[in-house]
Write a protein that holds these residues in place. Structure first.
Motif: not given
Length: 149
Positions: A48-58
């Protein structure tokens, strides 16, 4: 700088499909078929942390558009959309990665390549892998049977 990637064709049908699967996983429309790099399947919070960071990056590089920060029942949850034309644009994804910090670049690229490898491996197992034109080399070539014209 890194190794030359010219031997790999990421912008193929498999690459486009891998990108779409990755985007849908990050946008939480589907589950990711692989565990993201640095995450553990035993610890869903890392995913979930990875997904949050990835979404913010995108969002930061303009791939995720119309982003909003949730409130009410999902405080702090980032949402948005990826337009259809971006869902299959591997070149755009790779170029936009360059605008991100190296650790996020590496994580997103590793996730993309892991999904691509899974798709290619499954296609190979199913006998559906299209490798394109292949040069066959041999020391001896023998004709078996009568030639058919």
């Amino acid at each position: 700088a890194g190794p030359s990637l010219s031997a790999y064709n990421y912008d193929s049908a498999y690459g486009k499909r891998a990108l779409m699967i990755m985007y849908k996983g990050i946008m939480e429309q589907d589950s990711l078929p692989v565990v993201p790099p640095g995450c553990s399947s035993d610890r869903p919070d890392t995913i979930q942390d990875f997904i949050i960071q990835a979404k913010a990056a995108l969002v930061s590089v303009g791939i995720v558009r119309d982003s909003t920060l949730g409130n009410g029942k999902d405080p702090g949850r980032l949402s948005g959309r990826i337009i259809d034309s971006d869902m299959h644009e591997v070149g755009r994804f790779l170029n936009r990665l360059l605008g991100l910090p190296p650790d996020i670049q590496n994580g997103l690229f590793e996730l993309f390549v892991s999904i691509l490898d899974l798709l290619v491996r499954n296609a190979r197992i199913e006998g559906n892998l299209d490798t394109g034109i292949v040069d066959l080399k041999a020391n001896v070539i023998e004709l078996q049977g009568t030639p058919k014209y």
